[in-house]
Design an enzyme around this catalytic site. Structure first.
Site, short mmCIF file in Angstrom:
data_model
loop_
_atom_site.label_atom_id
_atom_site.label_comp_id
_atom_site.label_asym_id
_atom_site.label_seq_id
_atom_site.Cartn_x
_atom_site.Cartn_y
_atom_site.Cartn_z
N TRP A 74 -7.31 4.26 -0.47
CA TRP A 74 -6.48 4.24 0.75
C TRP A 74 -6.46 5.58 1.45
CZ3 TRP A 74 -6.28 -0.12 2.83
CH2 TRP A 74 -6.27 -1.28 2.04
N ASP A 123 1.73 8.41 2.96
CA ASP A 123 1.52 6.97 2.99
C ASP A 123 2.30 6.37 1.82
OD1 ASP A 123 0.68 4.36 2.79
OD2 ASP A 123 -1.48 4.81 2.87
N LYS A 171 4.61 -5.17 0.64
CA LYS A 171 4.56 -5.05 -0.80
C LYS A 171 5.97 -5.03 -1.41
CE LYS A 171 0.41 -2.52 0.03
NZ LYS A 171 -0.55 -3.58 -0.32
N1 PMP Z 1 -2.16 2.34 2.33
C1 PMP Z 1 -1.93 1.78 1.15
C2 PMP Z 1 -1.49 2.65 0.03
C3 PMP Z 1 -2.10 0.41 0.97
O1 PMP Z 1 -1.88 -0.14 -0.21
C4 PMP Z 1 -2.52 -0.39 2.06
C5 PMP Z 1 -2.68 -1.89 1.95
N2 PMP Z 1 -2.95 -2.41 0.74
C6 PMP Z 1 -2.77 0.25 3.27
C7 PMP Z 1 -2.56 1.60 3.40
C8 PMP Z 1 -3.23 -0.52 4.46
O2 PMP Z 1 -2.17 -1.23 4.94
P1 PMP Z 1 -2.33 -2.49 5.91
O3 PMP Z 1 -3.03 -3.55 5.16
O4 PMP Z 1 -0.88 -2.79 6.21
O5 PMP Z 1 -3.08 -2.03 7.10
#
Ligand code: PMP
Length: 365
Positions: free
Chosen positions: A108, A178, A202
């Site tokens: 991520w 994040d 989540k």
């Molecule tokens: N950052 C993290 C730590 C994530 O787990 C995720 C999604 N699994 C994201 C960013 C991306 O988020 P989104 O799917 O809401 O765009």
């Protein structure tokens, strides 16, 4: 309506939600607050919906103890949208042209780093890619720039199962976190970061809303190309309603926040999350059949990754766990193995049932 059929869902997101929240949403779906309609069918600018919105912002402020010099934005576009919005809103603050530092500890933060390169210089200040993202590079090895607009890190890497135990100290440069996958899972001192962001799918609500908590002095510097919907100062000036907001997700987050407040708040849920994670890691550590590969001090309390030492048994493990009502344990395709996501709404009973199943599977293997 019966909720007795519910299974234990270890999905990484969208993820399991508290039963009480789902029941309440179901109960008031056809006739919300006596209006004879559902909350999903009314204007986002109506008095009734604005009350929901105000309460959501207020409850989040109180749950996270968010100081008054921080704005709370309820946006769309997910964490990935913010990967673009963050450089567009903040990079112009750098003194020598658009620039920011990135700490890459998994898939991520790597995505955040790559996206930022479209808008200016993204400096890779530290990376644990060579360690297969099973650790966090020691703070004294980070190569931070003196002229970066901000430093970005991912507080919890959902795929690798790696979590920062504390907010890192990066000096005076604004820090961006994040928190998509550990939002409201533990106490966080909001003043330690300039920006906190994450989707709600989540730990909080159904997918559709991304929360950005931003220090007000950082607003008003966005690049000219910034889309209106991701211009934080525009959204701050319109109560995040420059266009139609994700009303269902906002309403559900409201129920989720009330649920969390009813549980005793973040402090109480943090203790429960710690207990759940400890139980599972202790089980993994005493086993010679399963293993977790993350350096101990950086193990995630939210996403517990594990491998069967004999990976030829993976398919059987997944089929049997599924049949036992323990679902969505397959690891992300980029990581392989298994992953149990045990967010706020996963009861201790779910973790105990998983351990019981894993013990039994090992015995029978
Ligand atoms: N950052 C993290 C730590 C994530 O787990 C995720 C999604 N699994 C994201 C960013 C991306 O988020 P989104 O799917 O809401 O765009």
């Amino acid at each position: 309506m019966s909720f007795d059929h519910r299974i234990f869902n270890f999905a990484a997101g969208p993820a399991t939600l508290p039963e009480e929240v789902l029941k309440q949403a179901a109960d008031e779906m056809l006739n919300w607050r006596g209006l004879g309609t559902s909350v999903l069918e009314i204007s986002h600018r109506s008095k009734e919906f604005m009350e929901v919105y105000e309460e959501v912002v207020q409850d989040l402020r109180s749950l996270m103890n968010i100081p008054s010099n921080y704005e709370i934005l309820l946006l769309q576009g997910g964490g990935l949208g913010q990967n673009a919005a963050i450089p567009m809103n903040l990079m112009p603050l750098a003194k020598n042209g658009p620039k920011a530092d990135y700490i890459v500890t998994g898939i991520w933060s790597e995505k955040s780093y790559k996206e930022a390169q479209k808008y200016g210089i993204a400096n890779l200040a530290a990376s644990s890619a060579a360690e297969k993202f099973n650790t966090i590079p020691p703070r004294n090895t980070w190569k931070l720039s003196s002229d970066a607009a901000y430093v970005l890190y991912c507080a919890n890497e959902t795929i690798g199962g790696v979590e920062f135990p504390d907010v890192p100290d990066v000096g005076k440069t604004p820090l961006v976190a994040d928190i998509s996958s550990n939002f409201l899972s533990k106490e966080m001192d909001v003043s330690q970061c300039a920006v906190w962001f994450g989707g709600v799918q989540k730990n909080i609500a159904p997918a559709g809303m991304t929360i950005v908590i931003v220090r007000k002095d950082l607003l008003g510097h966005s690049m000219g190309i910034t889309p209106l919907i991701w211009d934080w100062s525009v959204q701050a000036g319109t109560q995040s309603m420059i266009n139609t907001p994700p009303t269902f997700s906002i309403y559900m987050a409201g129920l989720g926040f009330k649920w969390l407040l009813g549980q005793g708040g973040v402090k109480v849920i943090e203790k429960r999350n710690q207990e759940k994670a400890d139980l599972l890691y202790q089980f993994l550590d005493q086993s010679s059949f399963y293993e977790n590969r993350v350096e101990k001090q950086y193990r995630s309390r939210m996403n517990v990754t594990f491998f069967l030492k004999d990976e030829s048994l993976n398919a059987e493990f997944l089929a049997q766990s599924n049949a036992a009502g323990l679902v969505a344990l397959r690891g992300h395709k980029a990581a392989g193995g298994m992953r149990a996501s045990i967010y706020n709404a996963m009861p201790l009973a779910g973790v105990k049932a998983l351990i019981e199943f894993m013990r039994d599977f090992e015995r029978r293997a």
